[in-house]
Write an enzyme that holds these catalytic residues in place. Structure first.
Site, PDB file in Angstrom:
ATOM      1  N   CYS A  18       0.819  -1.202   0.000  1.00 10.90           N
ATOM      2  CA  CYS A  18       0.000   0.000   0.000  1.00 10.90           C
ATOM      3  C   CYS A  18       0.855   1.256   0.000  1.00 10.90           C
ATOM      4  CB  CYS A  18      -0.878   0.076   1.251  1.00 10.90           C
ATOM      5  SG  CYS A  18      -1.920  -1.345   1.495  1.00 10.90           S
ATOM      6  N   GLY A  44       0.881  -0.243  -4.994  1.00 14.76           N
ATOM      7  CA  GLY A  44      -0.395  -0.963  -4.988  1.00 14.76           C
ATOM      8  C   GLY A  44      -1.244  -0.545  -6.167  1.00 14.76           C
ATOM      9  N   ASN A 119      -0.739   1.485   5.650  1.00 19.50           N
ATOM     10  CA  ASN A 119       0.248   0.692   4.920  1.00 19.50           C
ATOM     11  C   ASN A 119       0.932  -0.220   5.937  1.00 19.50           C
ATOM     12  OD1 ASN A 119       3.553   1.423   3.604  1.00 19.50           O
ATOM     13  ND2 ASN A 119       2.269  -0.317   3.203  1.00 19.50           N
ATOM     14  N   GLY A 120       0.872  -1.516   5.692  1.00 17.67           N
ATOM     15  CA  GLY A 120       1.512  -2.457   6.609  1.00 17.67           C
ATOM     16  C   GLY A 120       0.638  -3.668   6.817  1.00 17.67           C
ATOM     17  N   TYR A 259      14.149  -2.886  -3.383  1.00 12.18           N
ATOM     18  CA  TYR A 259      13.171  -2.996  -4.466  1.00 12.18           C
ATOM     19  C   TYR A 259      11.916  -2.137  -4.317  1.00 12.18           C
ATOM     20  CZ  TYR A 259       9.479  -5.113  -7.313  1.00 12.18           C
ATOM     21  OH  TYR A 259       8.437  -5.305  -8.166  1.00 12.18           O
TER      22      TYR A 259
END
Ligand code: SF4
Length: 487
Positions: A18, A44, A119-120, A259
């Site tokens: 996310c 995302g 996010n997570g 990445y």
């Protein structure tokens, strides 16, 4: 029969789950949020949503699909009134991809409206959810994020900040949150700071975003990272910083450097692009080999390949070209050309490869299907030798902190030695950067085995945050009885 397939290259990557964004104190906040989400699209692509507030009412738009497909109409954006907005771009972590799971989530509390983007991944979500359902909470989604809303509803604290803190103290896992009330945006990072969150400023207005590239796109200035365990409260012009959690060692996700983050972002004050080049330099030192050309697997292997080429003094060339005009999924016309599908997106640059000893640089090997196809493609283009070098250590373990990873048994490195992996992908040689080499690239002397400086659990198996649900075997049950087909 026509069949829609997912690009096998994209499908064989770990995926960031996310991206979050928030802005307060700026006219057309929703339009700014659309731009911010565009810059975070790599985090995302399955759904996006924005909630704005005009000081009294909240306005929202959520949709499945990419930001551009859902927020390009002026009519949509102009309905999102107000000078404060938060947004979310999603790849599903917990909870299937369905409209009811698309964030930001919104709830009406006694103190007013509250929107939340996360996010997570929460590692005790299922355990908490079961307890909450027993206490009478009715869940609307199957997303772990909704647990935060219910914990806030149950909290005894008076203000929204008190309630949020009380809720977050019960949560385990990795989270960077951006929240919206009628007059505030709030940012929170988990105590270990696993996922990123940065603070920026635009004409005196505050901005929160997963990455600095989302500040750049709106012309905002980077102020600083939100610190691990910090909660920042922003109104139009002021910032209040709180540290409501017990201090624990920082465990930023080292894979963001390898990445996930965009190379034009800065993380912890350092350029991601520069760090990837440094990883390439270390890789060349550790796993040098005689060859004629260094070729990146596009696009994510490119900065490491530049570093590798600089250090090894072997010429760098774009020996594989990526077609940027093909989306993540495409129609595969017939079975007969199934094996050609991969060339829709990547093609070997034959003139630069033919007759050469090629070093291919990629950022990771997940299932190994991509690497196999790439090696095959480069050989078919006439390479004399193909040596694969990987700018991460072998990915042997799953991530439970917000990155989509297959079950360990699907990870090539979980099942095979490097030698066996080399045979599997059909390369002449294969090497990965070592964990210590990776830490050297990060500027550390080596990895601290007692207390690793980063989260590197997918390489080391050393999980810094308790895996409560997994250990309790708790995430086996059904979260919702609503059939997916009806959504
Ligand atoms: S397990 Fe790997 S991908 Fe997940 S947070 Fe840790 S380093 Fe990042």
């Amino acid at each position: 029969m026509m069949e829609m397939i997912t690009d096998p290259f994209d499908d064989d990557k770990l995926r960031e789950e996310c991206g979050v964004f928030g802005i307060i104190g700026k006219d057309s906040a929703a339009a700014m949020t659309v731009l911010g989400l565009h810059a975070l699209q790599h985090r995302g692509q399955e759904a996006a949503g924005i909630v704005s507030c005009d000081g009294e009412h909240f306005h929202s738009h959520h949709a499945l699909g990419e930001v551009g497909a859902n927020f390009s109409s002026e009519e949509t954006v102009s309905r999102l009134l107000g000078s404060a907005a938060i947004g979310h771009t999603r790849y599903a972590t917990t909870g299937e991809t369905a409209l009811r799971n698309v964030q930001p989530l919104f709830a009406d509390f006694d103190f007013g409206g509250f929107a939340l983007a996360h996010n997570g991944n929460l590692t005790n979500a299922y355990t908490l959810r079961k307890q909450l359902v027993k206490r009478g909470c009715l869940f609307h989604s199957t997303s772990d994020t909704e647990i935060i809303i219910h914990l806030m509803a149950m909290a005894r604290g008076g203000t929204v900040i008190d309630r949020l803190i009380e809720a977050m103290r019960q949560i385990e896992g990795a989270y960077s949150l951006v929240c919206l009330t009628k007059d505030l945006i709030i940012g929170v990072r988990d105590p270990h700071g696993v996922r990123p969150l940065v603070l920026g400023m635009l004409d005196g207005a505050y901005v929160l975003a997963s990455e600095t590239c989302a500040l750049d796109i709106i012309g905002a200035k980077f102020v600083r990272d939100v610190e691990p365990g910090e909660l920042v409260v922003l109104d139009g012009r002021r910032i209040e910083s709180l540290h409501p959690f017990a201090a624990v060692p920082s465990k930023f996700c080292i894979f963001e450097y390898i990445y996930f983050a965009r190379p034009d972002s800065s993380v912890e004050g350092r350029s991601v692009y520069e760090m990837r080049k440094r990883i390439g330099v270390e890789l060349a030192r550790e796993a040098g080999i005689e060859a004629d050309i260094v070729v990146p697997v596009p696009d994510s292997g490119t900065p490491a390949a530049i570093g590798y080429a600089e250090e090894s003094k072997i010429p760098f060339d774009l020996g594989i070209i990526r077609n940027h005009y093909v989306g993540r999924t495409f129609i595969q016309p017939t079975d007969r050309i199934r094996h050609l599908g991969v060339r829709l997106k990547h093609n070997a640059n034959r003139r630069f490869i033919e007759g050469k000893r090629v070093i291919l640089i990629d950022d990771s090997i997940v299932r190994g299907t991509t690497s196999t196809k790439i090696v095959e493609m480069v050989r078919a283009a006439g390479a004399k030798e193909v040596h694969m070098r990987i700018s991460s250590p072998p990915t042997k373990h799953s991530c439970f902190y917000g990155i989509d990873t297959p079950q360990p048994e699907k990870l090539l490195a979980h099942n095979y030695t490097v030698e066996q992996m080399c045979r599997f992908i059909g390369a002449d040689s294969l090497s990965f950067i070592s964990l210590d080499g990776l830490y050297r690239a990060m500027g550390e002397a080596k990895r601290n085995a007692e207390q690793a400086q980063y989260c590197d659990a997918c390489f080391s198996g050393d999980y810094p945050i308790s895996l409560t649900d997994l250990n309790a075997n708790a995430n086996q049950g059904e979260l919702s009885f609503l059939a997916k087909a009806s959504e």
